[in-house]
Design a protein around this motif. Structure first.
Motif, mmCIF file in Angstrom:
data_model
loop_
_atom_site.group_PDB
_atom_site.id
_atom_site.type_symbol
_atom_site.label_atom_id
_atom_site.label_comp_id
_atom_site.label_asym_id
_atom_site.label_seq_id
_atom_site.Cartn_x
_atom_site.Cartn_y
_atom_site.Cartn_z
ATOM 1 N N THR A 1 28.950 36.085 56.494
ATOM 2 C CA THR A 1 29.237 37.471 56.897
ATOM 3 C C THR A 1 30.213 37.551 58.063
ATOM 4 N N TYR A 2 30.827 36.408 58.413
ATOM 5 C CA TYR A 2 31.750 36.461 59.550
ATOM 6 C C TYR A 2 32.952 37.359 59.236
ATOM 7 N N SER A 3 33.308 38.171 60.195
ATOM 8 C CA SER A 3 34.480 39.041 60.047
ATOM 9 C C SER A 3 35.103 39.277 61.406
ATOM 10 N N GLU B 1 27.121 39.019 60.873
ATOM 11 C CA GLU B 1 26.043 39.994 60.788
ATOM 12 C C GLU B 1 24.734 39.278 61.091
ATOM 13 N N ARG B 2 23.788 40.014 61.646
ATOM 14 C CA ARG B 2 22.496 39.445 61.974
ATOM 15 C C ARG B 2 21.393 40.315 61.396
ATOM 16 N N GLU B 3 20.294 39.669 61.087
ATOM 17 C CA GLU B 3 19.159 40.412 60.549
ATOM 18 C C GLU B 3 17.874 39.864 61.159
ATOM 19 N N GLU C 1 32.545 38.263 64.589
ATOM 20 C CA GLU C 1 31.094 38.196 64.681
ATOM 21 C C GLU C 1 30.466 38.064 63.301
#
Length: 465
Positions: free
Chosen positions: A56-58, A41-43, A39
């Protein structure tokens, strides 16, 4: 006995639309077992919109979907699509009241008498109207109820149900796809790309005119063929089972029906103004159509019970189409709950970044086209992909306007043939056209539209932006 066995073997019954969609749910569920979970990260940005944070994919812990979970996704999909489902019911009920007054039959009876020998011209008029609606205020789901009107009209005028359905669907999605100011696609994508809202409109307007012109020509060529020889209709046998009326035998409009027709027209004007000026969406639009239904019932001097009964009958006719939307949403639920949707997005983004600069814009276009099979929502796909495609375009030398253009064509075209497109499947169910027959008719147009999209994106990338 042997003849009976042989006849039964020859008969092939195409699977019901629910079986097709549930088959896709099972297929996607199986595929996700082999896709690593991950996923971004989202902001929340300044506009209050949740966006993906690039880079930010991990990986995350796998959450494969269980056997019983597959069946639960149908209910979850229904819940997620509840706004659209109940919108279809309410608008369908309102049109049920309208149909009970026989106003549309009389209106098209009057129109048909004036268009004797010129019936073909109703196609560009209808398609232009719906294309403008799709291009300006993002009409999509709202077009579904009009299938109930246009299919009988097409049959009355000597065409078939394909023509009636295409005039609405191809019309509205030619506008939605090549939109010059669609707030749900262009507006959202440009906002994420930090571009002035609806900038580049003049270029998009020219692309829209070409795209619409080609779409109208395709429908009219087929319509003329069917008009000259009904046996050439792809759905000839199915249409023979429909109840038909001769357009010339229809009564002309009465004074009361003229008032009812005026209420319908004012409703459509109010819809356009509400969406463009007040930011209306499904709830407000459903309320507007419900008000229309009540007013029509009153003007038509219908008794209260008759209004209610007509409303229920209108809902009943759309049960299949409404529930199809929920089944289509179940596919997205599977990808969300298994945490594989971001992995797919990450993978295709990496592929695009490895292309030569001259082909990078086309790569973004192809990526968006593939992504729309997974995320059918235009604004949802914009929110998911543009935060990645925007910086990707900056790195590859692709202007942000071109990135938005690649998104809107990639997002829009598949909406009239992908089995995951809820609006399409609902419209076909309402029109009683099999998915196979629809694909058989529309696939040449789809190839033409994808080619046009590639040409437009290339021209924009090399010569305009």
């Amino acid at each position: 006995m042997s003849n009976e066995v042989s006849t039964s073997k020859k008969k092939f019954q195409f699977p019901h639309v629910f079986i097709i969609l549930f088959g896709f749910v099972i297929l996607v569920s199986a595929i996700t077992c082999f896709i690593p979970a991950g996923e971004f990260e989202r902001e929340t940005n300044a506009d209050g919109r949740t966006v993906v944070v690039d880079g930010t994919y991990s990986s995350v812990d796998a959450s494969p979907i269980g056997f019983f979970d597959i069946f639960q996704t149908i209910h979850t999909g229904m819940v997620q699509a509840s706004e659209i489902i109940f919108f279809i019911f309410l608008v369908g009920g309102a049109f049920g009241i309208l149909r009970a007054t026989n106003t549309l039959e009389s209106a098209f009876g009057s129109l048909s008498k004036k268009l004797v020998g010129k019936e073909l011209w109703i196609i560009p008029v209808v398609m232009l109207f719906f294309s403008v609606a799709g291009a300006t205020f993002g009409m999509a789901e709202e077009a579904i109820p009009f299938i109930l009107i246009m299919v009988p009209v097409a049959l009355m005028m000597g065409f078939d149900s394909i023509v009636g359905t295409a005039a609405i669907l191809v019309g509205v999605y030619s506008g939605f796809t090549a939109a010059f100011m669609n707030p749900f696609t262009v507006g959202v994508a440009q906002g994420i790309a930090e571009l002035p809202t609806f900038s580049g409109m003049s270029v998009r307007f020219i692309f829209w005119l070409v795209y619409l012109g080609v779409s109208i020509a395709y429908v009219m060529i087929y319509a003329r063929k069917v008009k000259n020889d009904p046996l050439k209709s792809i759905v000839y046998e199915e249409d023979q089972k429909r109840e038909k009326t001769n357009a010339l035998d229809q009564p002309t409009l009465s004074k009361r029906q003229i008032v009812i027709l005026a209420i319908l027209i004012l409703t459509l004007v109010g819809l356009a103004l509400g969406v463009t000026l007040q930011g209306w969406y499904i709830t407000e639009i459903a309320g507007l159509f419900l008000l229309m239904g009540v007013l029509i019932g009153v003007v038509g001097k219908m008794k209260m019970n008759k209004i209610a009964e007509s409303f229920v009958k209108g809902c009943e006719e759309l049960v299949l189409g409404a529930l199809v939307v929920g089944f289509a949403y179940a596919i997205l639920v599977v990808l969300q709950e298994t945490n594989t949707i971001d992995t797919i997005l990450y993978a295709v983004s990496n592929v695009v970044s490895g292309l030569p600069s001259g082909l990078s814009a086309i790569g973004m276009y192809l990526t968006q086209s593939a992504l729309n099979f997974i995320v059918p929502s235009g604004s949802g796909q914009a929110a998911l992909s543009m935060p990645i495609m925007t910086p990707l375009g900056d790195l590859l030398g692709v202007d942000r306007q071109t990135a938005v253009l690649a998104f809107q064509f990639g997002d829009g075209i598949s909406n009239i043939f992908a089995p995951t497109a809820g609006v399409l499947m609902a419209a076909l169910a309402i029109a009683r056209i099999s998915y196979v027959k629809w694909i058989k008719w529309i696939w040449p147009l789809i190839l033409i539209q994808y080619a046009l999209g590639a040409i437009f994106v290339t021209i924009a990338h090399l010569f305009i932006w």
